[in-house]
Write a protein that holds these residues in place. Structure first.
Motif, PDB file in Angstrom:
ATOM      1  N   ALA A 285     -50.373 135.164 -20.378  1.00  0.00           N
ATOM      2  CA  ALA A 285     -51.215 134.039 -20.764  1.00  0.00           C
ATOM      3  C   ALA A 285     -50.788 132.743 -20.098  1.00  0.00           C
ATOM      4  CB  ALA A 285     -51.200 133.878 -22.285  1.00  0.00           C
TER       5      ALA A 285
ATOM      6  N   SER B 132     -58.380 138.975 -19.069  1.00  0.00           N
ATOM      7  CA  SER B 132     -57.776 138.839 -20.385  1.00  0.00           C
ATOM      8  C   SER B 132     -56.300 139.186 -20.313  1.00  0.00           C
ATOM      9  CB  SER B 132     -58.484 139.746 -21.399  1.00  0.00           C
ATOM     10  OG  SER B 132     -57.970 139.545 -22.695  1.00  0.00           O
TER      11      SER B 132
ATOM     12  N   THR C  19     -56.012 136.819 -25.282  1.00  0.00           N
ATOM     13  CA  THR C  19     -56.654 135.593 -24.807  1.00  0.00           C
ATOM     14  C   THR C  19     -57.307 135.865 -23.456  1.00  0.00           C
ATOM     15  OG1 THR C  19     -54.629 134.844 -23.733  1.00  0.00           O
ATOM     16  CG2 THR C  19     -54.997 134.141 -26.007  1.00  0.00           C
TER      17      THR C  19
ATOM     18  N   TRP D 151     -59.804 134.235 -19.959  1.00  0.00           N
ATOM     19  CA  TRP D 151     -60.403 133.156 -19.174  1.00  0.00           C
ATOM     20  C   TRP D 151     -61.634 133.698 -18.461  1.00  0.00           C
ATOM     21  CZ3 TRP D 151     -59.205 128.080 -19.044  1.00  0.00           C
ATOM     22  CH2 TRP D 151     -57.965 127.674 -19.538  1.00  0.00           C
TER      23      TRP D 151
ATOM     24  N   ARG E 195     -62.669 129.682 -21.992  1.00  0.00           N
ATOM     25  CA  ARG E 195     -61.454 130.293 -22.531  1.00  0.00           C
ATOM     26  C   ARG E 195     -61.691 130.859 -23.933  1.00  0.00           C
ATOM     27  NH1 ARG E 195     -55.400 127.577 -23.294  1.00  0.00           N
ATOM     28  NH2 ARG E 195     -54.274 129.572 -23.354  1.00  0.00           N
ATOM     29  N   TRP E 196     -61.107 132.037 -24.167  1.00  0.00           N
ATOM     30  CA  TRP E 196     -61.142 132.678 -25.481  1.00  0.00           C
ATOM     31  C   TRP E 196     -59.710 132.717 -25.998  1.00  0.00           C
ATOM     32  CZ3 TRP E 196     -63.997 134.193 -29.424  1.00  0.00           C
ATOM     33  CH2 TRP E 196     -63.546 135.194 -30.266  1.00  0.00           C
ATOM     34  N   ASP E 197     -59.471 132.067 -27.139  1.00  0.00           N
ATOM     35  CA  ASP E 197     -58.111 132.016 -27.698  1.00  0.00           C
ATOM     36  C   ASP E 197     -57.896 133.029 -28.803  1.00  0.00           C
ATOM     37  OD1 ASP E 197     -59.484 131.006 -29.846  1.00  0.00           O
ATOM     38  OD2 ASP E 197     -58.589 129.010 -29.771  1.00  0.00           O
TER      39      ASP E 197
ATOM     40  N   TRP F  12     -64.393 130.255 -28.402  1.00  0.00           N
ATOM     41  CA  TRP F  12     -64.737 130.210 -26.978  1.00  0.00           C
ATOM     42  C   TRP F  12     -64.964 128.738 -26.599  1.00  0.00           C
ATOM     43  CZ3 TRP F  12     -64.920 133.904 -23.256  1.00  0.00           C
ATOM     44  CH2 TRP F  12     -65.678 133.681 -22.095  1.00  0.00           C
ATOM     45  N   THR F  13     -64.227 128.242 -25.631  1.00  0.00           N
ATOM     46  CA  THR F  13     -64.364 126.848 -25.211  1.00  0.00           C
ATOM     47  C   THR F  13     -64.720 126.781 -23.735  1.00  0.00           C
ATOM     48  OG1 THR F  13     -62.002 126.669 -24.728  1.00  0.00           O
ATOM     49  CG2 THR F  13     -62.732 126.012 -26.917  1.00  0.00           C
TER      50      THR F  13
END
Length: 807
Positions: A76, A305, A310, A312, A322-324, A328-329
């Motif tokens: 990550a 991933s 996580t 991108w 991005r997925w944390d 999702w941002t």
């Protein structure tokens, strides 16, 4: 089926043989979650972003705007993304640019490298055909393998000395670290994705099915058009086609039908999950079920991933998603994604940028902020006289007064392409069909002459005369009359700029090539040699006779210092500049479009603000009387001399404007053709044929022939045949029809929406003529022409056109 390129496949290395396919088990994917839950959070814009070696920094989008096409990583906190001439690395906190990426190469796909780092499949555009290239990144530097082959669609790394390449022509080859040799001939020429676990377990997704290589032969496993492929281990295979996603596990296939026929890609989630991406949405499979993560409205191109789950995603215009694990941002507000057409400022810390669908943004020296327009109009040019007096033109004319944007009360026949001026009481705008002028009170139609070829800019001479590019030369207003300038340069002028301080400069396109011209003493246009390295020049900016910048179609930027050209963008390539502006201090701004859309700035190494000429004192606020255009239009309706109407006070300004508003609203969806000598569009231009004073116009239809021929002769949009209730030879091939005097009550049904205006014209004593024509395609075109007698002869008041419907 059409070829598909750039479909990435995530590959893991393993061993073994696949299980035999079993019949699919249907299970529908869940419907997308409510729209509100699909909207990603947006990381606030802060700037500047990533900068190039030559000093160009991204201001929008952030951290950069190059299109990214593939991702790879080890954790990550160690993630790489590649694209056009770009390599980025994420260290767990921020993205940074890695220098010395292969020049002029589109990096299409990444795959892990056993020795550390990754392999990168690239493509270079070449005159003899695109080339496929292979590079290795060891974590510190690039290594060119020396491989040059046919451009490839997909790569699978079986080992550092066994890399499989699928060419765009459907050829399969293997690279052993030294030489390229043929691989097993694939059963199809329409391959999309390639993956496997070892040389006896290779999978190929193609337009005509999913195929498997067992070391001896190819076998078709599925017949559906396969665009996405993921091989995680022997017997653990995921495949996506236009209608469903399928999973082979335990020797059996399980399928989930999908709602739309779309190209789909599959990616390993790292933690056992699977990601599916198409042009509409992003889905994740975990704990035995699919979940909709986000709408794919940012054109996600690739996803990676980490082992902790996580992920991108990267896509067009440099968007990073991005997925944390929960949310999702995205790195950009999607409202910023519209192409930009214009950039302009009054100071280093007061800059405006604008583009499509109402996108207008302001830079205050620290960050860009979106500022709302009254409507979602496309803006093509911006100019102002001060921080509180800025004009934006395009699909409307808008004004910034220091607090908010407002729409000017002016009727446009077409889009405005340029705006410039000398002060708050002298502003000019022009488009394809005319020129408008603002006198500090009102916008008025200054000139209407057929159709201008789209050109950019405008200028004002030392004598205060407006000049604008047109065909067949430059139009200049002298002594109150417009004329084609006798000193117009030969060839087509595509852009014109200049002020009394900078002089006039023009970008010319001729058969012999491009030229940058300056107007010297004696009205002589002198060419300025262009830099040898420059390609097609698309924009230029002039700050002073010895400070001029050009930008070419490939993103090259060059500065003229009065003696030589200097390259300002050694590493800024394959951009598509839409606009350029240079601040008083020397900051160079570029607005770009297409895949690499955004805002770039090269800060001045040393502030070069020049001593500005003493500004004249601000003129007193004007005393505004009635809108002259409204008065003229009102006079036309009531058949009263416009001068008498304005001076007598018999029509109040409010009444005049309301009358004009009704008139213009009735004409809103019509095309007015070359209305020379009409009060609202009053000027005939030397070199263009005037038609308003054609002799002999009376109530006899035959007497309208010469007038209509003249009015319509220069029109590139509509033609009226010469046939009046009998024999009238069509002037335009393929048209036939009739022409007759009409009463408003006899107006054709298709033109009924014009009846209120035509009724008013008839009451004022106008003669009305209706033409009805039919073209080769059976389209019926209706015209209505209003003519009235004046002391100086007959005058065409309006030409109404309706060609939107078939009989």
């Amino acid at each position: 089926m059409l070829r598909r390129v750039c479909l990435a496949a995530v590959v893991l290395v393993g061993c073994g043989r696949p299980h035999v396919a079993a019949p699919p088990v249907a299970a529908a994917l869940p419907a997308p979650e409510p729209e509100s839950s699909q909207q990603p959070d947006v990381v606030p814009e802060r700037g500047p972003g990533i900068c190039s070696e030559s000093g160009w920094c991204w201001h929008h989008p952030l951290p950069q705007g190059n299109t990214l096409t593939s991702l790879a990583g080890t954790s990550a906190t160690q993630v790489w993304a590649v694209g056009n001439d770009t390599l980025l690395r994420f260290d767990g906190e921020r993205w940074e640019r890695i220098a010395d990426a292969p020049a002029d190469v589109w990096l299409k796909q990444l795959a892990p490298r056993a020795a550390g780092g990754f392999w990168a499949l690239g493509q270079r555009w070449h005159a003899q055909g695109d080339q496929g290239l292979l590079y290795a990144w060891d974590g510190r530097q690039w290594h060119d393998t020396g491989l040059v082959t046919a451009s490839s669609d997909a790569m699978w790394v079986a080992g550092d000395r066994d890399i499989w390449l699928l060419s765009e022509a459907g050829r399969l080859s293997r690279w052993d670290g030294e030489a390229l040799r043929d691989g097993p001939a694939p059963p199809t020429a329409e391959g999309n994705a390639l993956a496997g676990t070892d040389e006896r377990d290779v999978w190929l997704g193609a337009d005509d099915g999913l195929f498997h290589w067992d070391g001896r032969r190819w076998t078709r496993v599925r017949r559906e058009d396969t665009t996405g492929l993921l091989v995680r281990a022997p017997g653990d295979v995921w495949a996506a086609d236009l209608a469903a996603v399928h999973h082979l596990e335990g020797g059996a296939w399980r399928s989930w039908p999908l709602a739309h026929d779309l190209l789909r890609r599959l990616y390993d989630g790292g933690d056992g999950s699977v990601w599916l991406v198409d042009s509409q949405q992003v889905l994740r499979f975990s704990a035995g079920e699919w979940r909709t993560i986000a709408a794919n409205d940012s054109r996600l191109r690739a996803l990676w991933s980490a082992p902790d789950g996580t992920a991108w995603g990267v896509g067009d215009k440099g968007i990073l998603s991005r997925w944390d694990g929960e949310r999702w941002t995205q790195s950009i507000d999607r409202r910023w994604l519209h192409p930009l057409h214009a950039i302009w400022g009054i100071a280093d810390d007061d800059v405006w940028a604008a583009g499509r669908e109402g996108l207008v943004a302001h830079f205050d020296g620290r960050a860009w902020t979106r500022v709302a327009l009254p409507e979602a109009a496309t803006i093509r040019a911006v100019w102002g006289s001060s921080a509180n007096d800025v004009w934006a033109v395009g699909d409307g004319i808008f004004h910034w007064d220091g607090r908010a944007w407002s729409k000017a009360d002016v009727h446009l026949w077409d889009t405005m392409d340029a705006v410039w001026g000398t002060g708050p009481r002298d502003v000019w705008a022009h488009g394809t069909d005319g020129v408008l002028h603002f006198d500090g009170c009102w916008w008025s139609a200054e000139l209407a002459v057929g159709s201008f070829r789209r050109a950019r800019g405008g200028a004002t001479t030392a004598e205060g005369e407006p000049v604008l590019p047109a065909l067949p030369g430059l139009l200049r207003k002298r002594g109150g009359a417009w004329e084609i300038a006798a000193d117009s340069p030969q060839g087509r002028i595509v852009e014109l700029h200049g002020t009394p301080r900078t002089g006039l400069w023009a970008l010319q396109a001729a058969r012999s090539g491009q030229a940058l011209l300056r107007l010297d003493a004696g009205d002589i246009w002198t060419p300025l040699p262009l830099p040898a390295a420059a390609k097609e020049v698309v924009r230029f900016h002039v700050q002073a006779p010895d400070a001029l910048w050009i930008v070419d179609s490939d993103g090259g930027v060059y500065r003229w210092d009065g003696a030589t050209w200097r390259d300002e963008a050694q590493d800024l390539t394959r951009f598509h500049p839409a606009a350029m502006w240079v601040s008083p201090g020397g900051d160079i701004w570029l607005a770009t479009f297409n895949d690499n859309a955004g805002l770039l700035r090269k800060p001045a190494a040393r502030r070069t603000a020049r001593a500005a000429a003493a500004a004249p004192p601000a003129p007193p606020a004007p005393t505004c009387g009635p809108d002259p255009t409204a008065v003229a239009l009102a006079a036309e309706l009531v058949h009263v001399d416009a001068g008498d109407l304005a001076s007598s006070g018999s029509v109040s300004p409010a009444d005049a404007r309301e009358t004009a508003r009704v008139w213009l609203e009735a004409l809103r969806n019509t095309q007015v053709l070359t209305l020379a000598r009409v009060s609202a569009l009053p000027l005939a231009v030397q070199g263009f044929r005037p038609c308003g004073d054609a002799p002999g116009v009376g109530r006899d239809v035959e007497e309208f022939r010469d007038l209509l021929d003249c009015v319509l002769a220069d029109s590139v949009k509509h033609y009226v045949p010469r046939e009046a209730q009998g024999e009238w030879t069509p002037r335009a091939r393929g048209l036939s029809g009739t022409l007759k005097v009409i009463r408003p009550s006899g107006l054709a049904r298709r033109m009924a929406r014009y009846r209120p205006t035509i009724d008013a014209l008839a009451r004022a004593g106008h003669v009305l003529v209706q033409a009805r024509t039919t073209d080769n395609n059976g389209m019926t075109i209706h015209f209505a022409v209003a003519v009235r007698a004046t002391r100086s002869g007959p005058r065409v008041v309006a030409v109404f056109v309706d060609q939107l419907f078939e009989e």
